[in-house]
Design a protein around this motif. Sequence first.
Motif, mmCIF file in Angstrom:
data_model
loop_
_atom_site.group_PDB
_atom_site.id
_atom_site.type_symbol
_atom_site.label_atom_id
_atom_site.label_comp_id
_atom_site.label_asym_id
_atom_site.label_seq_id
_atom_site.Cartn_x
_atom_site.Cartn_y
_atom_site.Cartn_z
ATOM 1 N N LYS A 437 0.785 -1.168 -0.010
ATOM 2 C CA LYS A 437 -0.026 -0.011 -0.131
ATOM 3 C C LYS A 437 0.897 1.399 0.057
ATOM 4 N N GLY A 440 -3.844 5.437 -0.184
ATOM 5 C CA GLY A 440 -5.013 4.657 -0.469
ATOM 6 C C GLY A 440 -5.032 3.683 -1.646
ATOM 7 N N CYS A 442 -3.079 0.464 -3.816
ATOM 8 C CA CYS A 442 -2.991 -1.035 -3.467
ATOM 9 C C CYS A 442 -2.077 -1.358 -4.601
ATOM 10 N N ASP A 615 -7.835 1.287 -1.243
ATOM 11 C CA ASP A 615 -8.271 0.821 -0.037
ATOM 12 C C ASP A 615 -8.144 2.098 0.780
ATOM 13 N N HIS A 617 -9.998 2.996 3.241
ATOM 14 C CA HIS A 617 -10.119 2.814 4.850
ATOM 15 C C HIS A 617 -9.684 1.727 5.512
ATOM 16 N N ASN A 618 -8.439 1.195 4.974
ATOM 17 C CA ASN A 618 -7.733 -0.072 5.727
ATOM 18 C C ASN A 618 -8.546 -1.097 5.956
ATOM 19 N N GLU A 619 -9.674 -1.547 4.804
ATOM 20 C CA GLU A 619 -10.253 -2.721 5.038
ATOM 21 C C GLU A 619 -9.676 -3.905 4.343
ATOM 22 N N PHE A 620 -8.585 -3.670 3.690
ATOM 23 C CA PHE A 620 -7.782 -4.718 2.927
ATOM 24 C C PHE A 620 -8.389 -5.485 1.817
ATOM 25 N N LEU A 723 0.368 -7.681 8.218
ATOM 26 C CA LEU A 723 -0.750 -6.947 7.418
ATOM 27 C C LEU A 723 -0.521 -7.359 5.955
ATOM 28 N N THR A 724 0.773 -7.221 5.453
ATOM 29 C CA THR A 724 0.957 -7.380 4.138
ATOM 30 C C THR A 724 0.312 -8.648 3.472
ATOM 31 N N ARG A 750 -2.348 -1.593 14.431
ATOM 32 C CA ARG A 750 -2.518 -2.555 13.355
ATOM 33 C C ARG A 750 -3.368 -3.739 13.897
ATOM 34 N N LEU A 753 -7.123 -2.597 13.190
ATOM 35 C CA LEU A 753 -7.547 -2.810 12.045
ATOM 36 C C LEU A 753 -7.449 -4.185 11.339
#
Length: 778
Positions: A437, A440, A442, A615, A617-620, A723-724, A750, A753
């Motif tokens: 990321k 915003g 990806c 992305d 809003h960090n929803e993945f 997270l990645t 993290r 989220l």
Amino acid sequence: MMNLPKNIQQPLSLIYLDANATTQVLPQAASAALSTMETLFGNPSSSHISGLQAKQIVDKTRQQAKRIVGAAEGKIIFTSGATEGIQTAILSALVNVKKTLNKSLNNKSYSLLYGATEHKAVPESLKHWNKILEINAEIKAIPVDEKGQLDMAFIAKEVPNALMVCTMAVNNETGVYQDISLLDQTIRTNNPNVAWMVDCVQALGKTDLVLAQTSIDYAPFSGHKLYAPKGIGFMYVKEKAPFTAFIAGGGQESGLRSGTENLPGLAALSEIFSMLLGESEASFTPIKTLHLYRQQLVSALTQAFPEITFNHSFENSVATTLNFAIPGFSSKEIMDLFDAANIRVSSGSACSSKVTRSFVLDAMGLPAWQSESAIRMSFGPAMTQTEIDIACSRIVSAAQALVQSCLTLDKKNIDTQTMNTSSTTNKTELDGLVQFKAGGSCSWLYVDKKTRSAVFIDPLSEVSERLQTLLTCRGLNLVAVIDTHGHADHKSCRNGIAKKFLAEQQTEYLGWPAGAQTTTIHGQTFQYLILGDKWLIKVATPGHTDDSMSLLLCDPVTDSAEKLQVHYAFCGDLILMDSIGRSNFSTSSAPAMYSSLKLMKSLIGNNSLICPSHDYHNEFTTCLETEMKRNSLLRQVINSEIDIEEFTSKKIKMDKDIINESGSEIMCGALIGACQKVVVREYDSASLTKAVKKSSDMKLIDIREPHEYALQHDEKFTSNVPLTRLVQFVKEQQQNKEQEFVLVCRSGGRSQLAAQALARLGFENVGHLKGGYALHQY
């Protein structure tokens, strides 16, 4: 799990290198403060013996301060810290000029000058009192050059009409010091009477000060920057300089600053002063030795990060501050890395609660990446050789963890002709999907471990170097690098990557390999690539742009009539989290988008994971089932509740509400509002311990990056899902959504989220450790 670096042992002792933010209270100072609270607790204003004993501490500390800063006949006033001193100085100067202005009949235009790299307390205070006192002067920043030195020509030009000048002796972010003598000459030659304040907070104990030999009117200091407690400070006021009490009341400090004196703080400060003056058995490290410490740190950092860039010159900065940036890494990533190694540093100025660009480095004209990636490493004169040795060893070990995580290369083991590492031992396993990321936006890397083949989708220039390092480090075979559409909000790095890794490959527009094989699905023909035991199918999905396509990673098609088994749908900006891609670009088409949404539903079903190119809003990740629950327009299309015409009409109205930019980003989705946050279970150490004893099936997962996990982690958190790779984890656990998961990270941000993302996708029993490792040793 990656092997631990040999030099790192558990648990790690703390190495504190953020002294410019604050310092620990030295034992001698803490002992003096405690003794004062217990035995010399009298009020210095009282006339009895206890009061006289207390007053003796105040008087002694004042005399020590005068000697240290060379105050001569100037006043030393004790305050709560530097911010109060700044307020007092500015108020004093402006109240005095207010009287002068009231008597003046001319209409001159006046200004208030401050250094562009000044601590934010200064310009904000100038703005505040300028407004409150209705002076209405123009507030101007004095420019600095690339070395952080104030522009003397600007001062000479502007100071004749200035009501006050505010500068600093030593910058808190870079350690750059100003030439006080040259400043003095420049200011007084052009305006002998202007009020001049110099922030001396970072100078105390690091440079020699003889304030009485200058024309400085005010100089604030703070105790907690030099091993005294927070809440105690002092300011120098030149003899006959205008003064207005900032705090009125009982008349303490000869009426200059009311309020009962902070006697324990003063006693602690006195101990620090004794060390500075050589009157204590303990002493501070000589400045010459501090320079050697800095050079040792520089050598370690250069060994650990050969491409490191230092953001200031060592020739005009104090020995105790280093400010640097490492190409390819954000300041947060380096802070997280050092935190895992139990080294405390900061990003630029710790006086800001958010990790953002450094206004100091911006003012110096440094490139944006250096400002955004800046790390400040600072220590004080109580630093020891042993601590420096440990710090340097730890820095090198931390960098080695990045090598093992394939975020940097061990260039000694690289075969430049084959672009493969000579050894991949001790490297973290990589198999499946990795998300990158930048803001915003990806990018997606899919790797098949067995065949060592990889495909990179929607390549962002910000992650280009990292991707290339990863490919080289693991010796991966890049099959294709593809954009899902022509992006309006960022420049693709596809061509650069293709030139290096796929120079002989012929491609169609956006990077799809020419001559790809074809298959038939439900009567339609699609091209596909082979990635190990998976296929990557190209599907034209225009609407957001006329060149938009989606890439479906699925099981091989054995029967054209059967339903596709899609693992990931890389759909660009067709479907976003809580949104549909905007359709008001010049190459957009709402009717085409309607058809593309219907086609996608027929191919991927309700539960295939959607991996968009944004992305916000960090929803993945998401899926159609999740999106239809909260996106009524999408649901209406999928369920055929509206036709193309009605969709087009609604989409036009929706797109009108798009905020075109979010910071520097063009919004590519029809976002109407922020996504509603999902509430997840939060644990503290006690409640988590109790929960683990109660449930034998609970799985504890550390979601930091592999290099952080390798350097330091709690053995009870046996799984590492960074997270990645969270989207890969979601895919692997699709049939296990009733399992109880508890996530942990460095500070709880993290993990929260990630927990919210899992809960949003139907995971029923997910929680996280609030405050993370920072607050709990579970």
